[in-house]
Design a protein around this motif. Sequence first.
Motif, short mmCIF file in Angstrom:
data_model
loop_
_atom_site.label_atom_id
_atom_site.label_comp_id
_atom_site.label_asym_id
_atom_site.label_seq_id
_atom_site.Cartn_x
_atom_site.Cartn_y
_atom_site.Cartn_z
N ARG A 102 -7.23 23.72 35.30
CA ARG A 102 -6.70 24.62 34.97
C ARG A 102 -7.05 25.89 34.47
O ARG A 102 -7.93 26.29 34.49
CB ARG A 102 -4.99 23.97 33.51
N GLU A 103 -5.94 27.05 35.10
CA GLU A 103 -6.70 27.84 34.79
C GLU A 103 -6.49 28.45 33.71
O GLU A 103 -8.06 29.31 33.21
CB GLU A 103 -5.89 29.12 35.81
N GLY A 104 -5.86 28.93 32.74
CA GLY A 104 -5.78 29.34 31.62
C GLY A 104 -6.34 28.71 30.32
O GLY A 104 -6.28 27.55 30.04
N VAL A 105 -6.62 28.95 29.11
CA VAL A 105 -6.93 28.26 27.48
C VAL A 105 -6.07 29.20 26.74
O VAL A 105 -5.84 30.34 27.19
CB VAL A 105 -8.87 27.76 27.29
N SER A 148 -1.54 28.59 27.38
CA SER A 148 -1.71 28.00 27.89
C SER A 148 -0.87 26.29 28.34
O SER A 148 -0.32 25.79 28.75
CB SER A 148 -3.09 28.60 28.41
N ALA A 158 1.97 26.01 27.90
CA ALA A 158 3.00 26.40 29.77
C ALA A 158 2.61 24.70 30.44
O ALA A 158 4.16 24.51 30.99
CB ALA A 158 2.67 26.81 30.26
N VAL A 159 1.63 24.46 30.30
CA VAL A 159 1.27 22.90 30.54
C VAL A 159 2.24 21.96 30.47
O VAL A 159 3.03 20.73 31.18
CB VAL A 159 -0.20 22.07 30.58
N PRO A 194 -2.54 18.96 28.11
CA PRO A 194 -3.30 19.45 28.26
C PRO A 194 -4.90 19.21 28.00
O PRO A 194 -4.58 18.21 26.80
CB PRO A 194 -3.92 21.07 27.79
N SER A 242 -5.91 19.48 33.25
CA SER A 242 -4.52 18.90 33.01
C SER A 242 -3.96 17.09 33.23
O SER A 242 -4.33 16.81 34.63
CB SER A 242 -3.13 19.31 32.38
#
Length: 201
Positions: free
Chosen positions: A11-14, A18, A21-22, A29, A43
């Motif tokens: 996954r891109e975001g941390v 984020s 959203a996961v 996550p 994830s």
Amino acid sequence: MAEIILNVDVREGVGTGSARAVRRAGAVPGILYGGDKAPVAISVSEREFRKSLYTGNLRGQLVTLKHGNETQPVIAKAIDFDPVTDRPLHFDLMRFDASVPVKVDLTVQFINGDEAPFVRQGGTLEIVRHEVEIMVLADRMPHTLIVDLAKAEVGAAIRFSDITNLPEGATPVIGDRDFMIATVKAPGGGVKEEAEEDEEG
């Protein structure tokens, strides 16, 4: 024990946003860290993650991480759960060097309790430590630490040295004494005070 395989996505975001959203997308996550590589945010499908939890204890166990056609062995170091719903919220996986011992918490499993002499004597098992932290090579790591109660009588003090399946070379993190894991109490009480003194020590 069945092999645990986790099919992960990178996954891109941390961060908290984020992670939420996961979870809304039906996944859990996590983070992969350790070794000489940078941490990677990952994830796993929540359904698959729950299935892996039912397969075994998961935390502290060897897990095969799969991403596309690539696989690597890792150790599940931590899992966070929602305190109300018990839903898995986050997990940590650690890369390891097969030649270097790693520190893990392993569950203590007591076997043959129904056949133990203390049952006929009216005694009860009082567990002091449900988990024990040891240093062990990852490829020698057992699923649980086993204590055989087949000969345990009232008044017995069960210590680390009573673990029957400790792998060769594995050592306890508490290294200054043969610490207490459980005691067998007499019907009217018994060795609890000794166990408390061991904990304080």
